[in-house]
Write a protein that holds these residues in place. Structure first.
Motif, mmCIF file in Angstrom:
data_model
loop_
_atom_site.group_PDB
_atom_site.id
_atom_site.type_symbol
_atom_site.label_atom_id
_atom_site.label_comp_id
_atom_site.label_asym_id
_atom_site.label_seq_id
_atom_site.Cartn_x
_atom_site.Cartn_y
_atom_site.Cartn_z
ATOM 1 N N ILE A 3 24.552 21.382 43.930
ATOM 2 C CA ILE A 3 23.440 21.266 44.874
ATOM 3 C C ILE A 3 22.541 22.495 44.807
ATOM 4 N N LEU A 21 18.588 14.991 44.100
ATOM 5 C CA LEU A 21 19.213 15.357 45.375
ATOM 6 C C LEU A 21 19.106 14.216 46.386
ATOM 7 N N ILE A 22 17.936 13.635 46.472
ATOM 8 C CA ILE A 22 17.700 12.554 47.440
ATOM 9 C C ILE A 22 18.492 11.308 47.058
ATOM 10 N N ASP A 25 22.302 10.842 47.906
ATOM 11 C CA ASP A 25 22.727 10.528 49.278
ATOM 12 C C ASP A 25 21.811 9.492 49.934
ATOM 13 N N LYS A 26 21.168 8.659 49.118
ATOM 14 C CA LYS A 26 20.163 7.725 49.641
ATOM 15 C C LYS A 26 20.729 6.743 50.661
ATOM 16 N N TYR A 29 21.047 8.486 54.007
ATOM 17 C CA TYR A 29 19.716 8.650 54.609
ATOM 18 C C TYR A 29 19.267 7.335 55.241
ATOM 19 N N TYR A 68 21.528 19.105 52.452
ATOM 20 C CA TYR A 68 21.723 17.800 53.079
ATOM 21 C C TYR A 68 21.637 17.864 54.597
ATOM 22 N N SER A 69 22.159 18.895 55.221
ATOM 23 C CA SER A 69 22.012 18.977 56.680
ATOM 24 C C SER A 69 20.544 19.256 57.032
ATOM 25 N N SER A 71 17.854 18.336 55.241
ATOM 26 C CA SER A 71 17.066 17.132 54.998
ATOM 27 C C SER A 71 17.343 16.060 56.052
ATOM 28 N N LYS A 72 18.592 15.958 56.510
ATOM 29 C CA LYS A 72 18.906 14.977 57.555
ATOM 30 C C LYS A 72 18.296 15.386 58.894
ATOM 31 N N THR A 145 26.582 20.375 62.780
ATOM 32 C CA THR A 145 25.410 19.752 62.148
ATOM 33 C C THR A 145 24.632 18.931 63.166
#
Length: 187
Positions: A3, A21-22, A25-26, A29, A68-69, A71-72, A145
């Motif tokens: 990552i 990256l996106i 984990d699509k 998301y 990831y945290s 972006s979420k 998170t």
């Protein structure tokens, strides 16, 4: 996939690294956006907004492992913004019809009867309890998170989850009603 390496590449302008990256984990998301927005179209709109924001602000991310945290959190904020805009634009109507339509909508993530029953149960919680429980148990996010994403102290998150679970247990255990403060009580 490393990552941190992909984040550094994306920060240097490598669009493909950001896409990797996106895409990794699509599904998470999408499920997260759908849980806020209630339908596929709005969930995809929120995800699109998130991607644009990630592209514009990736250079501001200091710890690549936190991608990831981070972006979420952006996705949750986009969902909340879109919901606020939507509430200003929609006339006041019967909420139960809209929520029933969302439950019966043809969607691979909402297709089983048990998920529909869970949605009905969760609809009896206040918005903060529902959000905390969904983020913790449906999206499997750690307490810290969730606290970071919502801008709420971790103790408050734990309290909301505990109180929400207590309400759900009372509801499952038998007849119930809500008092004038919205507290669920046994009849």
């Amino acid at each position: 996939m490393r990552i941190g390496h992909l984040v550094r590449q994306a920060q240097k302008g490598n669009k493909e690294a950001l896409v990797q990256l996106i895409m990794a984990d699509k599904d998470a998301y999408y499920r997260l956006a759908y849980s806020y927005m209630g339908n596929e179209h709005d969930a995809l709109d929120a995800m699109e907004d998130m991607i644009v924001t990630l592209y514009e602000k990736i250079d501001q991310l200091q710890k690549g492992e936190a991608f990831y945290s981070w972006s979420k959190t952006i996705l949750v904020n986009r969902c909340k913004t879109l919901l606020r805009k939507k509430q200003r634009l929609l006339p006041v109507g019967d909420e139960s019809e809209a929520s029933f339509a969302a439950l019966t909508e043809d969607n691979p993530y909402r297709s089983t009867e048990s998920e529909m029953n869970m949605e009905v149960l969760l609809s009896h919680l206040n918005a903060q309890q529902r959000e905390a429980i969904e983020l913790r148990y449906i999206h499997d996010l750690p307490y810290q998170t969730i606290a970071d994403m919502t801008g709420t102290p971790i103790g408050t998150i734990k309290s909301r989850i505990s109180q929400g679970i207590h309400k759900l247990k009372v509801m499952i255990g038998g007849e119930h009603y809500e008092d004038n403060r919205g507290e669920v009580k046994r009849a």
